[in-house]
Design an enzyme around this catalytic site. Sequence first.
Site, PDB file in Angstrom:
ATOM      1  N   GLU A 272      73.336 -42.077 -21.757  1.00  0.00           N
ATOM      2  CA  GLU A 272      74.834 -41.123 -20.841  1.00  0.00           C
ATOM      3  C   GLU A 272      75.602 -41.675 -22.096  1.00  0.00           C
ATOM      4  O   GLU A 272      76.172 -42.479 -22.333  1.00  0.00           O
ATOM      5  CB  GLU A 272      75.282 -41.829 -19.836  1.00  0.00           C
ATOM      6  CG  GLU A 272      74.158 -41.966 -18.539  1.00  0.00           C
ATOM      7  CD  GLU A 272      75.667 -41.906 -17.625  1.00  0.00           C
ATOM      8  OE1 GLU A 272      75.131 -41.342 -16.257  1.00  0.00           O
ATOM      9  OE2 GLU A 272      76.037 -43.233 -17.170  1.00  0.00           O
TER      10      GLU A 272
ATOM     11  N   GLU B 241      80.708 -48.038 -17.302  1.00  0.00           N
ATOM     12  CA  GLU B 241      82.025 -47.843 -17.118  1.00  0.00           C
ATOM     13  C   GLU B 241      81.621 -49.525 -16.682  1.00  0.00           C
ATOM     14  O   GLU B 241      82.931 -50.260 -17.168  1.00  0.00           O
ATOM     15  CB  GLU B 241      82.044 -46.911 -15.431  1.00  0.00           C
ATOM     16  CG  GLU B 241      82.566 -45.479 -15.876  1.00  0.00           C
ATOM     17  CD  GLU B 241      82.145 -44.624 -15.191  1.00  0.00           C
ATOM     18  OE1 GLU B 241      82.099 -44.791 -13.653  1.00  0.00           O
ATOM     19  OE2 GLU B 241      82.245 -43.219 -15.030  1.00  0.00           O
TER      20      GLU B 241
ATOM     21  N   LYS C 299      79.648 -43.376  -7.868  1.00  0.00           N
ATOM     22  CA  LYS C 299      80.894 -44.430  -8.550  1.00  0.00           C
ATOM     23  C   LYS C 299      81.105 -44.651  -7.219  1.00  0.00           C
ATOM     24  O   LYS C 299      81.494 -44.456  -6.243  1.00  0.00           O
ATOM     25  CB  LYS C 299      80.983 -43.331  -9.447  1.00  0.00           C
ATOM     26  CG  LYS C 299      80.638 -42.828 -10.719  1.00  0.00           C
ATOM     27  CD  LYS C 299      81.214 -42.579 -11.443  1.00  0.00           C
ATOM     28  CE  LYS C 299      80.589 -41.508 -12.575  1.00  0.00           C
ATOM     29  NZ  LYS C 299      80.999 -41.118 -13.880  1.00  0.00           N
TER      30      LYS C 299
ATOM     31  N   GLY D 225      82.588 -37.288 -16.902  1.00  0.00           N
ATOM     32  CA  GLY D 225      83.782 -36.617 -16.922  1.00  0.00           C
ATOM     33  C   GLY D 225      84.798 -36.069 -17.641  1.00  0.00           C
ATOM     34  O   GLY D 225      85.520 -35.499 -17.043  1.00  0.00           O
TER      35      GLY D 225
ATOM     36  N   SER E 261      78.341 -35.305 -17.704  1.00  0.00           N
ATOM     37  CA  SER E 261      78.782 -33.125 -17.135  1.00  0.00           C
ATOM     38  C   SER E 261      77.676 -32.959 -16.868  1.00  0.00           C
ATOM     39  O   SER E 261      77.304 -32.151 -17.376  1.00  0.00           O
ATOM     40  CB  SER E 261      79.258 -33.002 -18.296  1.00  0.00           C
ATOM     41  OG  SER E 261      80.875 -34.099 -18.252  1.00  0.00           O
TER      42      SER E 261
ATOM     43  N   HIS F   7      75.992 -50.236 -16.860  1.00  0.00           N
ATOM     44  CA  HIS F   7      76.460 -48.437 -16.961  1.00  0.00           C
ATOM     45  C   HIS F   7      77.734 -48.286 -17.728  1.00  0.00           C
ATOM     46  O   HIS F   7      78.723 -49.424 -18.320  1.00  0.00           O
ATOM     47  CB  HIS F   7      77.240 -47.408 -15.809  1.00  0.00           C
ATOM     48  CG  HIS F   7      77.667 -46.379 -14.746  1.00  0.00           C
ATOM     49  ND1 HIS F   7      79.016 -46.345 -15.828  1.00  0.00           N
ATOM     50  CD2 HIS F   7      77.135 -44.998 -15.132  1.00  0.00           C
ATOM     51  CE1 HIS F   7      78.762 -44.448 -15.538  1.00  0.00           C
ATOM     52  NE2 HIS F   7      77.650 -44.149 -15.641  1.00  0.00           N
TER      53      HIS F   7
END
Length: 254
Positions: free
Chosen positions: A172, A102, A16, A178, A218, A100
């Site tokens: 994911e 994000e 990241k 996270g 995670s 992704h």
Amino acid sequence: MAGEIVRRPLIIGNWKMNKTIGEAVGFARALAAGLPPVTDRDAAIAPPFTALYALAPELRETAIALCAQDVHGEDRGAFTGEVSAPMLRDVGCRYGLAGHSERRRIFGETGDDVNRKVKALLRAGLTPVLCVGETLEERDAEQTYNIVRRQLKEGLNNLSADDIRRSIVAYEPVWAIGTGRTAAPDQAQDIHHFIRQFLGLMAGQEGAEEIRILYGGSVSPENAGALMAQEDIDGVLVGGASLDVDSFRKIILY
Ligand code: 13P
């Protein structure tokens, strides 16, 4: 028969927006120094764009490949701030993430954008890693399968069966990224199995058996082995735990 296909495990570290060039090079040297030759699995690092050029020669003699965190859907042109797939190929990337969570959530990427990115990566000869996964709200509303199906359908839209076979999918769940909350291995396996069945509809059952499906969210040295022991979990996409040399090495050597 399809059951005989062996999928090589793939471990990707997604850094990241972390690490300067100096930190990235230091990490690569420390990792390479403590890594015995690995021939039964693949591994890659997805550093920030700024560190790709410096990492390429560091990783050349190792079993670690380079992965891009993102890519633009066009090959060139007036797109200030963007990086194209041919440029990523030029700097030595073998893989590229597309979609992704994000990017989708923070930067508003649509399914159509993600599809363009997947196609751009394939055009340039890179292996796309299409990321899919539901949010906590979507999971609570029992929409997990619908969301994952839609993201696969959009991301792989208009691709040939061959191109789908050349791609990788990363599941994911957003609620596990996270947060320290990992999907239980059997819970993740259920979704991975569903993903493979759906890929079978898009690329043929035999093709789907060849596609690697990674789990992300995670992942740690403690849980990586149990996750990868599941039949349809063919590797992991690691965020936080890939920033530390020892923990990333342990995950690679799970
Ligand atoms: P964490 O491993 O930090 O949860 O991040 C997962 C991820 O987003 C990898 O792409």
